[in-house]
Design a protein around this motif. Structure first.
Motif, PDB file in Angstrom:
ATOM      1  N   SER A  90     -88.523  83.409  71.269  1.00  0.00           N
ATOM      2  CA  SER A  90     -89.707  83.985  71.901  1.00  0.00           C
ATOM      3  C   SER A  90     -89.436  85.403  72.386  1.00  0.00           C
ATOM      4  O   SER A  90     -90.291  86.285  72.266  1.00  0.00           O
ATOM      5  N   VAL A 107     -94.384  87.697  79.439  1.00  0.00           N
ATOM      6  CA  VAL A 107     -93.565  86.672  78.788  1.00  0.00           C
ATOM      7  C   VAL A 107     -92.097  87.087  78.804  1.00  0.00           C
ATOM      8  O   VAL A 107     -91.205  86.287  79.112  1.00  0.00           O
ATOM      9  N   ASP A 163     -92.060  87.814  70.923  1.00  0.00           N
ATOM     10  CA  ASP A 163     -93.200  88.030  71.828  1.00  0.00           C
ATOM     11  C   ASP A 163     -92.985  89.333  72.595  1.00  0.00           C
ATOM     12  O   ASP A 163     -92.045  89.464  73.372  1.00  0.00           O
ATOM     13  N   LEU A 172     -96.637  75.515  73.225  1.00  0.00           N
ATOM     14  CA  LEU A 172     -97.286  76.458  74.139  1.00  0.00           C
ATOM     15  C   LEU A 172     -96.551  77.792  74.172  1.00  0.00           C
ATOM     16  O   LEU A 172     -97.169  78.863  74.183  1.00  0.00           O
ATOM     17  N   LEU A 173     -95.234  77.736  74.190  1.00  0.00           N
ATOM     18  CA  LEU A 173     -94.438  78.959  74.275  1.00  0.00           C
ATOM     19  C   LEU A 173     -94.636  79.850  73.057  1.00  0.00           C
ATOM     20  O   LEU A 173     -94.756  81.074  73.178  1.00  0.00           O
ATOM     21  N   HIS A 174     -94.685  79.250  71.895  1.00  0.00           N
ATOM     22  CA  HIS A 174     -94.727  80.047  70.665  1.00  0.00           C
ATOM     23  C   HIS A 174     -96.138  80.311  70.145  1.00  0.00           C
ATOM     24  O   HIS A 174     -96.355  81.311  69.454  1.00  0.00           O
ATOM     25  N   ASP A 175     -97.085  79.441  70.488  1.00  0.00           N
ATOM     26  CA  ASP A 175     -98.376  79.516  69.801  1.00  0.00           C
ATOM     27  C   ASP A 175     -99.586  79.767  70.691  1.00  0.00           C
ATOM     28  O   ASP A 175    -100.664  80.083  70.170  1.00  0.00           O
ATOM     29  N   ASP A 176     -99.453  79.608  72.014  1.00  0.00           N
ATOM     30  CA  ASP A 176    -100.645  79.776  72.848  1.00  0.00           C
ATOM     31  C   ASP A 176    -101.125  81.228  72.797  1.00  0.00           C
ATOM     32  O   ASP A 176    -100.324  82.168  72.758  1.00  0.00           O
ATOM     33  N   SER A 204    -101.806  76.489  81.743  1.00  0.00           N
ATOM     34  CA  SER A 204    -100.650  76.971  82.510  1.00  0.00           C
ATOM     35  C   SER A 204    -100.124  75.896  83.449  1.00  0.00           C
ATOM     36  O   SER A 204     -98.911  75.684  83.562  1.00  0.00           O
ATOM     37  N   ARG A 256     -97.931  81.332  77.970  1.00  0.00           N
ATOM     38  CA  ARG A 256     -96.618  81.461  77.327  1.00  0.00           C
ATOM     39  C   ARG A 256     -95.534  81.750  78.367  1.00  0.00           C
ATOM     40  O   ARG A 256     -94.421  81.218  78.291  1.00  0.00           O
ATOM     41  N   SER A 263     -94.814  78.638  80.237  1.00  0.00           N
ATOM     42  CA  SER A 263     -94.078  77.725  79.359  1.00  0.00           C
ATOM     43  C   SER A 263     -92.605  78.107  79.284  1.00  0.00           C
ATOM     44  O   SER A 263     -91.732  77.234  79.202  1.00  0.00           O
TER      45      SER A 263
END
Length: 225
Positions: A102, A111, A106, A71-75, A50, A81, A84
């Motif tokens: 996202s 998020v 998500d 990080l935004l799409h896969d963490d 983070s 996220r 990010s």
């Protein structure tokens, strides 16, 4: 802290040492900081990832943008996220496709709240409106409350009628929290539909809703010279 000390602390097994090293990296140019932050973005501790995301948002380069996309799409952690999303928004309109993707994909409330806040800061009214409309149908109350607040910002704008059309049905919501939020939002609008709905909400069975109506009805008294 010099660069050698930072690199040594980043390899430490102590999380606090790694955090101190990343904090020190803020003083360094992107060309120096970003390659080191790449490793931090893969750290096993979410708090380190983070902080890496936050710092990458201040070191804007193509590489830092790519790291934030990952990080935004896969963490796996929603905190990372969300951070990010905040960080990538610093890249301005370039970040819009990733933020919108996202937001569609998500479903975590944290998020989604972060993305809504980021979109508001980017000053893209149509995108913000469309996102608020999606958010108002969310299953999470906090996201829906944020959507109400965002739609209220369109009062007095060319889109105010469209915003009001999305808000008014919430007067029949089963959730008093949404009805109370709606009451506060409707005070921003001058249309008769808003005033009529406020009169209905003033008779609501829940005292929180009635209080929200009355709060907005209070106007400052003229100052006496």
């Amino acid at each position: 802290m010099d660069l050698g000390q930072i690199e040594a602390k980043l390899r430490s097994s102590d999380v606090q040492e790694r955090i101190r090293a990343m904090t020190a990296l803020r003083a360094y140019a992107p060309a120096v900081a970003v390659p080191l932050l790449r490793g931090c973005s893969q750290d096993p501790e979410f708090v380190v990832r983070s902080l890496a995301a936050m710092t990458l948002g201040h070191k804007r380069t193509p590489e830092s943008f790519a790291l934030l996309q990952g990080l935004l799409h896969d963490d796996a952690d929603a905190n990372v996220r969300a951070e990010s999303a905040n960080a990538i928004a610093a890249f301005g309109e370039t970040a819009l496709p990733d933020l919108m993707r996202s937001f569609r994909e998500d479903q975590h409330w944290l998020v989604r709240l972060s993305i809504l806040a980021a979109l508001q800061a980017l000053n893209q009214p149509q995108i913000l409106f469309d996102s608020a409309v999606l958010a108002i149908a969310d299953t999470d109350l906090s996201v829906r409350e944020a959507a109400i607040d965002l739609l209220a910002t369109f009062a007095g704008s060319p889109m105010q009628t469209f915003a009001l059309d999305k808000l008014l049905p919430l007067a029949r919501s089963e959730h008093w929290q949404l009805r109370a939020h709606l009451a506060r939002a409707l005070h921003c609008f001058d249309q008769h539909q808003a005033r009529e709905t406020l009169q209905v909400l003033r008779q609501d069975d829940n005292h929180h809703v009635v209080a929200a109506v009355l709060e907005g009805s209070v106007r400052p008294s003229p100052s006496l010279g």
